[in-house]
Design a protein around this motif. Structure first.
Motif, mmCIF file in Angstrom:
data_model
loop_
_atom_site.group_PDB
_atom_site.id
_atom_site.type_symbol
_atom_site.label_atom_id
_atom_site.label_comp_id
_atom_site.label_asym_id
_atom_site.label_seq_id
_atom_site.Cartn_x
_atom_site.Cartn_y
_atom_site.Cartn_z
ATOM 1 N N LEU A 54 0.830 -1.216 0.000
ATOM 2 C CA LEU A 54 0.000 0.000 0.000
ATOM 3 C C LEU A 54 0.863 1.264 0.000
ATOM 4 N N VAL A 55 1.987 1.226 0.742
ATOM 5 C CA VAL A 55 2.881 2.397 0.779
ATOM 6 C C VAL A 55 3.354 2.693 -0.643
ATOM 7 N N ASN A 56 3.664 1.628 -1.392
ATOM 8 C CA ASN A 56 4.160 1.830 -2.755
ATOM 9 C C ASN A 56 3.048 2.210 -3.728
ATOM 10 N N ILE A 57 1.839 1.704 -3.480
ATOM 11 C CA ILE A 57 0.689 2.137 -4.308
ATOM 12 C C ILE A 57 0.474 3.642 -4.078
ATOM 13 N N ALA A 58 0.624 4.052 -2.805
ATOM 14 C CA ALA A 58 0.379 5.462 -2.447
ATOM 15 C C ALA A 58 1.458 6.397 -2.958
ATOM 16 N N ALA A 59 2.621 5.820 -3.371
ATOM 17 C CA ALA A 59 3.744 6.684 -3.782
ATOM 18 C C ALA A 59 3.637 7.151 -5.232
ATOM 19 N N ASN A 70 -8.465 -7.110 12.779
ATOM 20 C CA ASN A 70 -8.826 -7.684 14.085
ATOM 21 C C ASN A 70 -7.560 -8.073 14.847
ATOM 22 N N LYS A 71 -7.732 -8.710 16.007
ATOM 23 C CA LYS A 71 -6.549 -8.971 16.843
ATOM 24 C C LYS A 71 -5.619 -10.021 16.219
ATOM 25 N N ASN A 72 -6.127 -10.810 15.227
ATOM 26 C CA ASN A 72 -5.258 -11.791 14.555
ATOM 27 C C ASN A 72 -4.520 -11.190 13.365
ATOM 28 N N GLY A 73 -4.717 -9.899 13.160
ATOM 29 C CA GLY A 73 -4.012 -9.261 12.052
ATOM 30 C C GLY A 73 -4.685 -9.442 10.705
ATOM 31 N N GLN A 74 -5.908 -10.034 10.675
ATOM 32 C CA GLN A 74 -6.627 -10.186 9.402
ATOM 33 C C GLN A 74 -7.518 -8.959 9.180
ATOM 34 N N VAL A 75 -7.683 -8.597 7.913
ATOM 35 C CA VAL A 75 -8.551 -7.460 7.601
ATOM 36 C C VAL A 75 -10.000 -7.894 7.750
ATOM 37 N N VAL A 76 -10.774 -7.093 8.458
ATOM 38 C CA VAL A 76 -12.187 -7.441 8.616
ATOM 39 C C VAL A 76 -13.044 -6.274 8.160
ATOM 40 N N ASP A 77 -14.027 -6.546 7.377
ATOM 41 C CA ASP A 77 -15.023 -5.535 6.990
ATOM 42 C C ASP A 77 -14.409 -4.168 6.765
ATOM 43 N N VAL A 78 -13.477 -4.098 5.832
ATOM 44 C CA VAL A 78 -12.815 -2.809 5.579
ATOM 45 C C VAL A 78 -13.864 -1.728 5.394
ATOM 46 N N SER A 79 -14.884 -2.050 4.584
ATOM 47 C CA SER A 79 -15.847 -1.003 4.223
ATOM 48 C C SER A 79 -16.611 -0.514 5.459
ATOM 49 N N ILE A 110 -6.882 10.005 -1.394
ATOM 50 C CA ILE A 110 -5.932 8.889 -1.539
ATOM 51 C C ILE A 110 -6.260 7.755 -0.575
ATOM 52 N N PHE A 111 -6.739 8.070 0.637
ATOM 53 C CA PHE A 111 -7.046 6.969 1.562
ATOM 54 C C PHE A 111 -8.325 6.218 1.171
ATOM 55 N N ALA A 112 -9.238 6.908 0.499
ATOM 56 C CA ALA A 112 -10.421 6.189 -0.025
ATOM 57 C C ALA A 112 -9.953 5.184 -1.080
ATOM 58 N N PHE A 113 -8.993 5.597 -1.913
ATOM 59 C CA PHE A 113 -8.429 4.718 -2.941
ATOM 60 C C PHE A 113 -7.684 3.554 -2.282
ATOM 61 N N LEU A 114 -6.882 3.862 -1.234
ATOM 62 C CA LEU A 114 -6.129 2.807 -0.551
ATOM 63 C C LEU A 114 -7.062 1.821 0.156
ATOM 64 N N SER A 115 -8.199 2.322 0.609
ATOM 65 C CA SER A 115 -9.186 1.444 1.252
ATOM 66 C C SER A 115 -9.675 0.393 0.258
ATOM 67 N N ASP A 116 -9.964 0.841 -0.990
ATOM 68 C CA ASP A 116 -10.375 -0.114 -2.038
ATOM 69 C C ASP A 116 -9.247 -1.100 -2.323
ATOM 70 N N CYS A 117 -8.018 -0.565 -2.384
ATOM 71 C CA CYS A 117 -6.868 -1.423 -2.699
ATOM 72 C C CYS A 117 -6.663 -2.482 -1.617
ATOM 73 N N LEU A 118 -6.837 -2.082 -0.356
ATOM 74 C CA LEU A 118 -6.632 -3.020 0.751
ATOM 75 C C LEU A 118 -7.608 -4.197 0.632
ATOM 76 N N LYS A 119 -8.870 -3.875 0.301
ATOM 77 C CA LYS A 119 -9.864 -4.953 0.123
ATOM 78 C C LYS A 119 -9.393 -5.936 -0.952
ATOM 79 N N LEU A 120 -8.831 -5.363 -2.039
ATOM 80 C CA LEU A 120 -8.407 -6.204 -3.163
ATOM 81 C C LEU A 120 -7.185 -7.051 -2.802
ATOM 82 N N VAL A 121 -6.242 -6.448 -2.038
ATOM 83 C CA VAL A 121 -5.004 -7.170 -1.709
ATOM 84 C C VAL A 121 -5.318 -8.400 -0.859
ATOM 85 N N VAL A 122 -6.250 -8.260 0.078
ATOM 86 C CA VAL A 122 -6.485 -9.379 1.003
ATOM 87 C C VAL A 122 -7.616 -10.306 0.555
#
Length: 1378
Positions: free
Chosen positions: A825-830, A891-900, A935-947
């Motif tokens: 994500l850092v590199n997508i944001a760059a 969540n506490k296990n480090g998995q992405v949950v319900d990003v939206s 940019i963070f709205a865009f990164l939010s979409d990207c995060l959903k896609l990555v995981v």
């Protein structure tokens, strides 16, 4: 028809100067390793030499009708140009009838296929034909370079012609239309609804539909309007109706109407004509049906009552295949090839629903006729489009999202087969390229974007009548495969049989299960567990992936006392010959079966293991990796008997319902045969046979995935590359970082000088003195100079620290955790994304402190201390803000949950935005809130896609005979649309590159390259740059490296009305501000397959520049072409040949195979391989001739090179990760070819980050070694995968030796440090030996080889230890206890 001469030419492999010391049959490794047997074999290759060098030799004369002149009866001459030949027979019949039955006029007619106008003589005849023509007709003219020729010729005669009728074509050709007062010269500017159709930039196939509606309604409206203009417009619309109606009767009335209304000699004659016979615009057609149907239920009622149907066809459970047809072929009576497919399917027991459409949008008919309106379930089990075109838009503008929506709703496999359009059957059969490049672009690349697969050529074209005819063997192949895909939809999971195929490359037991970025056995285990859970029969599946490896490799992790893999089947020679119909063709290269590969001397051996209905097999290798004589052949040989036996076993003995090729990549799709559009004698087609092929492919490699799609008919499913991390700092580099921190806080105290001395000595220990000019320790230097030294060292270690590297290996079905996604994500944001209105995060932060990010990059690159520090702060703040944002959505296990859900509360402002909270404690607290929000709205979409995890889901869909959603392959950082993985990967429309953005990026890199070379070369411009074009890189960057070549020679691409690039224009020398640089372009075999149109564009551009009337000191292309023309005694155009690749159907220079298998004696031999395999030129003046060997021109061009150049464009792949890069490197070769023996400069452009760099090759090799091979973060990440990890480490070292061999640009310390890291550390040594002894043995061998070949100078003690370890591991592997 020009004769096709086939001359068998034996490849000369006996010239002593060509083969250097190979004839001694002496392997260099003999000096320190056991001997390997050596074989050699001379083989013949048929080279077809074709008439005029163009793709088609047909001419207009087969379409010319000249009537007998009858006194007093006027002659009307008609000239027509069409894309395809289906109108030829219909129009010919119409004219013959008119000339026989009518007395008012005699009709002379001549027709041209668009493609024929490439030939200069044909074009001249066309222009002459227009000079005395009355009427010109054009239809479907969508190829820009030919459209321009047609426009030029017709424009000259337009005012004199009685009528010009152009039906759907490019706007510039449509503007030629004129009927009386009706004209389209204002096309795209007028207000009328007719013209508005053409205006919309985004017009898609809806354009064709609107046009059809107009065609139906306008004549009725216009009939009542009094003006001539309205009547002329009405006759144009009627003409279009007649033309689309296409039957001889319709065309007779069309010719009567046009000649009677517009030919002056017939103005006074009353000529009666009937209205057009209108056919359904869309419907269902069957050759035996009494009528066309527009209701699927009616059609199925008729189908059910057919008396001619066989018992097989009457079965309720018979598979149903949907067919998509072009209406024009049906109405013009050119439907023989359609009938053949329908009859073949029915003979094999499949029912058919053949639908057609008159426009270019088939999405409506697909929905209407293939889906049950009540249950919403499909009537069909698979669909085959016989049109060859994209589902929506045909050859004009496509609407892929609309097509995908329709196909996802249908949810069955979608095959797009091809009728030959631009070639006759004989021309296609004789062509090494296979399909014509324009047909590849229109009818292979575009349907792939819809998710179409299996581009099988099912119909040819008769050169005399122009009619299509079925190619019976190809029709059988197509129909069998369509039914096989349909069966997947119908068969129960428990009964389905799946053959999983793994690769072993280079051939060695430690390499079983190789695939880029993938932990293969853990992934297979994950897949098998999921299939078992889903109801598939996976009996006897062991308890762990380690146990799985043991059973397949016969021995835990390829360890001890097991010379062979597990043998699943022994195939006797007679059985092999019965099952493998083409086995006799392999004997020329491999002798009689069984041969000595995959055989025990009597039988052919299939390696693998069966679990219930799942077979896991090991694909045999190419077979000639270890044979230097074969590696020298300029063309590739055939597969060996063991390879053919493997696929015969899978299809005919194991009886697989589908094969799953596991990971990037195997050898099947790279076997010899046509590039695209294979015949039944092409090896990939013979090998895959009738088995549906599913292929897990790395998402970042769309180019080779596309080769797999086209040549092995694969449904390619993408998998993720491992999550990237920053390389970080370690050992001395980490110490340096701490010293620099101290310097910044204490530099103004008395300790500044002392700390700088420590920085200099530590930098030297870390070998940074090769990258940074360092003063001697203890030298007194001023405060300003101290800052500069520290700034340069700081800049270098920041570059190392922030470099991205994929850590570990990916496991299918295990998406990354949110924390693992941060670096991505850092590199997508760059990256700035201006087309989406998104500013990069670093630029937003730099703006906050009043700086431009480009200036900061520039200052940091130059070692300005405050800029290096500011860039570090920006980078760290970006990471911190993105980490804060990611943590909010895990969540506490480090998995992405319900990003939206979590973020909607963020974007709804009910809580403080996490990035704003983070920034509030930094110097960037006043950053622009709105830009940050975007940019963070865009990164939010990207995060959903990555995981997201869809890799297993898509495999199950494919196995159930469902449609797998298509998606682009490429670099997820540049193009997040690559995510989520689990999509059917496609490349891009080859005619869409280079884009404007790619051209901008290319200018920056080329200017930096030239500047760098001037600095290193005494202020002189490079006269020639030798460079490489890769398929994947150009897909990922939308043609950046292609654009670099164009900018070097000083030309700009020009797009047509559809955004396609088929033309270039020179930039003036004034605007360029420098000389035009000459180039030698080496295209990879994959680039050649995917972008032959662009090779054509490049060759035309270079030849155009060579012919410019400019001073030679300002145009190096011309300078060298003139010199070479004189030496060779040829014209300037031929001497300006600069675009090279392999022979058609061959890939790579084989230097990589020689290095990986240690089968080479000296560098001269590697250079001979490169020259013999890479000296095939593409000639835009004879594009149909394929790749022609032009070794002398190639060598002369390379001998002028001052620099060699390659691109790195994504963080996942660097110079030592794959062997392709050194395989294409000509640095040492150029030195040998240059008259002055001077070594060229070698450069690598790195565009993996927003801060594009041009480094020397040796700088890049050092950076690569520090961030990968010698970096604990990287090698520990690899070793966490156990068996596979050892192989990855060995591979990097072998590739480093490859670079030493081709360029001599690897520093001694790299080998020394690697030896310290992996061999001197006893603990590490044991881990490597125990995890994968075979790969560890290869690692030791590579160290010894580097020393033996003079690339690594080290102590005798180190060499003795390596030899001793080699003997130990050898004994262990062979089970000898001493």
């Amino acid at each position: 028809m020009a004769s096709l001469v086939s001359s068998p030419s034996t490849i000369p492999i006996t010239k002593p100067d060509q083969i250097s010391s190979i004839s001694q049959k002496h392997n260099f490794l003999n000096s320190f390793l056991p001997k390997k047997p050596n074989q050699s074999n001379n083989f013949k290759v048929n080279c077809a030499v074709v008439g005029n060098g163009l793709f088609t030799q047909t001419t207009q004369e087969v379409r010319r009708i000249v009537p007998q002149k009858i006194q007093g009866i006027p002659t009307v001459k008609i000239v027509y140009v069409v894309l395809e030949a289906q109108y030829q027979s219909s129009l010919t019949a119409a004219v013959q009838t008119l000339n026989k039955d009518e007395t008012f006029a005699q009709f002379e007619v001549v027709g041209y296929l668009v493609e024929e106008l490439r030939d200069e003589n044909t074009y001249k005849t066309f222009c002459q034909d227009l000079e005395d023509a009355n009427v010109f007709i054009g239809s479907l003219i969508f190829v820009e370079e030919l459209a321009v020729k047609i426009k030029t010729a017709v424009e000259k005669e337009r005012d004199r012609l009685d009528a010009v009728l152009v039906f759907p074509s490019m706007p510039e050709v449509m503007r030629l239309n004129k009927l009386g007062s009706f004209s389209m010269s204002q096309l795209g500017q007028s207000k009328s609804p007719f013209f508005q159709l053409f205006k919309k930039k985004k017009q898609s196939a809806a354009f064709a539909d609107s046009m059809l509606k107009l065609v139906r309604t306008l004549p009725k409206v216009l009939k009542y309007l009094p003006s001539d203009k309205a009547q002329d417009a009405r006759l144009y619309i009627l003409s279009l109706q007649f033309w689309l109606g296409g039957s001889p009767d319709n065309l007779i009335n069309f010719l009567k109407m046009i000649s009677g209304s517009y030919v002056p000699a017939l103005k006074s004659t009353k000529i009666d004509y009937s209205d057009p016979v209108l056919y359904l615009d869309t419907g269902i057609w069957h050759p035996l049906a009494p009528t066309m149907y527009d209701d699927v239920k009616e059609y199925l009622n008729w189908y059910g009552t057919r008396r001619d149907a066989s018992e097989k066809l009457k079965r309720r459970d018979a598979p149903i295949i949907g067919l998509v047809l072009q209406r024009s072929h049906i109405v013009t009576g050119d439907e023989g090839h359609y009938v053949a497919v329908i009859m073949e399917l029915e003979a094999r027991g499949a029912k058919v629903i053949p639908i057609f459409a008159g426009g270019l949008d088939f999405s409506g008919p697909v929905d209407r006729y293939f889906v049950d309106p009540i249950t919403k379930k499909p009537f069909v089990n698979s669909v085959v489009s016989l049109t060859g075109f994209a589902l929506v838009g045909g050859p004009a503008r496509q609407d892929h999202p609309k097509a995908i929506e329709a196909l996802m709703k249908l949810d069955v496999p979608y095959i797009v087969a091809l009728p030959l359009v631009f070639q006759t059957t004989e021309e296609w059969l004789n062509s090494t390229l296979g399909l014509h490049p324009i047909q590849v672009a229109l009818q292979v690349a575009l349907p792939e974007l819809d998710g179409g697969m299996e581009p099988i050529v099912f119909a040819g074209r008769d050169p005399r009548t122009g009619k299509s005819h079925a190619l019976h063997k190809r029709v059988e192949q197509l129909c069998t495969r369509a039914i096989k895909w349909a069966e997947l939809k119908r068969k129960s999971k428990t009964g389905k049989r799946l053959a999983i195929t793994v690769f072993s490359f280079p051939p060695d037991k430690g390499n079983v299960g190789t695939a880029a970025y993938l932990n293969v056995f853990s992934s297979i285990y994950s897949v098998l567990k999921e299939l078992k859970r889903d109801g598939y029969n996976v009996d006897g599946l062991p308890d762990s992936s380690e146990a799985l490896i043991e059973e397949i490799i016969h021995d835990k992790e390829a360890q001890f006392s097991s010379p062979n893999l597990n043998v699943a089947y022994k195939m006797g020679v007679r059985e092999y010959q019965t099952l493998t119909t083409y086995s006799n063709l392999l004997e020329e290269n491999w002798g009689k079966p069984p041969g000595n590969l995959n055989s025990d001397g009597e039988n052919l051996l299939v390696y693998g293991k069966q679990y219930g209905n799942i077979f896991i097999g090991v694909q045999p290798t190419f077979g000639y990796e270890g044979d230097p004589m074969r590696l020298l052949f300029s063309k590739s040989a055939s597969p060996h008997h063991g390879f053919a036996a493997y696929y015969s076993f899978v299809e005919k003995i194991f009886k697989a319902d589908a094969v799953l090729h596991f990971g990037t990549h195997g050898s099947l799709e790279f076997m010899p045969g046509k590039q695209v559009g294979m015949s039944d004698v092409c090896y990939p087609d013979s090998l895959i046979g009738n088995i549906p092929n599913i292929y897990y492919y790395a998402a970042n490699n769309p180019s080779e995935a596309t080769v797999a799609k086209r040549r092995s008919y694969a449904n390619t499913i993408s998998y993720l590359t491992p999550p990237a991390e920053n390389a970080g700092l370690y050992k001395g580099l980490k110490q340096l970082g701490e010293l620099i921190s101290s310097y910044q806080s204490l530099k103004d105290t008395g300790r500044g000088q002392q700390i700088v001395s420590s920085i200099i000595s530590t930098a030297k220990q870390c070998n940074l003195d090769k990258d940074v000019d360092l003063p001697e320790e203890g030298d007194e230097i001023s405060a300003k100079e101290r800052d500069l030294v520290v700034g340069k060292v700081y800049s270098k270690i920041m570059e190392i620290e922030s470099r991205l590297l994929p850590c570990g290996l990916h496991i299918i079905g295990e998406p990354p955790t949110a924390l693992e996604a941060i670096a991505t994500l850092v590199n997508i944001a760059a990256l700035d994304r201006p087309e989406e209105g998104i500013s990069s995060l670093p630029s937003i932060l730099a703006d906050t402190v009043g700086r431009d990010i480009e200036d900061v990059y520039r200052g940091s690159n130059n070692g300005v201390l405050k800029d290096v520090e500011l860039l570090r702060q920006i980078t760290e703040t970006s990471r911190g803000a993105i980490s804060a944002f990611v943590k909010k959505s895990t969540n506490k296990n480090g998995q992405v949950v319900d990003v939206s859900d979590k973020l909607s509360s963020v974007f709804g402002f009910s809580i403080s935005e996490p990035w704003v909270e983070y920034l509030s404690d930094t110097k960037f607290s006043r950053a622009d809130r709105e830009k940050l929000r975007v940019i963070f709205a865009f990164l939010s979409d990207c995060l959903k896609l990555v995981v997201a995890d869809n890799e297993l889901g898509s495999l199950k869909q494919a196995l159930e005979g469902k449609y797998v959603e298509p998606g682009p392959g490429g670099d997820p950082i540049r193009n997040p649309k690559v995510l989520p993985t689990g999509k059917n990967i496609h490349a891009l429309d080859p005619q869409s590159i280079p884009t404007t953005a790619a051209m901008q990026s290319a200018k920056v890199v080329v200017d930096r390259l030239i500047e760098r070379q001037k600095v290193d070369n005494g202020g002189n411009y490079p006269e020639t740059v030798a460079l490489v074009l890769w398929g994947t890189d150009n897909i990922k960057t939308y043609g950046e490296s292609l654009a670099q070549v164009l900018w070097m020679i000083g030309v700009m691409p020009v797009s047509d009305a559809f955004g396609r690039v088929n033309r270039v224009e020179p930039v003036s020398l004034e605007e360029l501000g420098r000389p035009r640089i000459d180039v030698v372009v080496n295209c990879s075999g994959v680039f050649r397959d995917l972008f032959i149109n662009q090779m054509n564009l490049l060759d035309r551009a270079i030849k155009m520049v060579a012919e410019l009337d400019e001073p030679v000191e300002q145009n190096y292309v011309r300078k060298h072409a003139l010199e070479q023309a004189q030496t060779l005694g040829v014209g300037v155009r031929e001497a300006a040949t600069r675009v090279f690749s392999n022979a058609s159907g061959s890939y790579s220079s084989n230097v990589n195979l020689a290095v990986e298998n240690s089968t080479w004696n000296d560098e001269k031999q590697l250079q001979d391989m490169y020259l013999s395999r890479k000296s095939f030129a593409f000639d835009s003046d004879a594009p149909g001739a394929g790749m022609m060997e032009k070794r002398q021109v190639f060598e002369m061009a390379l001998s002028t090179a001052d620099a060699t150049f390659q691109n790195l464009d994504s963080s996942e792949i660097s110079l030592t990760d794959v062997s392709h890069y050194f395989d294409s490197d000509p640095t040492n070769l150029v030195q040998n070819l240059r008259k002055d023996g001077k070594k060229p400069s070698a450069y690598i452009a790195d565009t993996t980050t927003a801060n594009a760099q041009v480094r020397t090759l040796s700088e890049t090799m050092r950076l690569d070694a520090r961030t990968k091979l010698l970096n604990p973060k990287w090698y520990e990440g690899m070793l966490s995968s156990g068996y596979e990890g050892v192989r990855e480490i060995e591979k990097r070292l072998t590739n480093t030796v490859g670079w030493s061999a081709t360029s001599g640009q690897v520093d001694n310390w790299v080998y020394e440090e690697a030896n310290t890291t992996f061999i001197k550390d006893e603990e590490m040594l044991k881990r490597l030996m125990n995890s994968n002894p075979n790969s560890f043995r290869k690692l030791l061998q590579t160290f010894l080889e580097a020393n033996g070949r003079g690339y690594w100078d080290t102590s005798e003690e180190n060499v003795d230890k390596l030899r001793q370890l080699y003997s130990e591991v050898e004994d262990k592997i062979e089970g000898i206890d001493r």
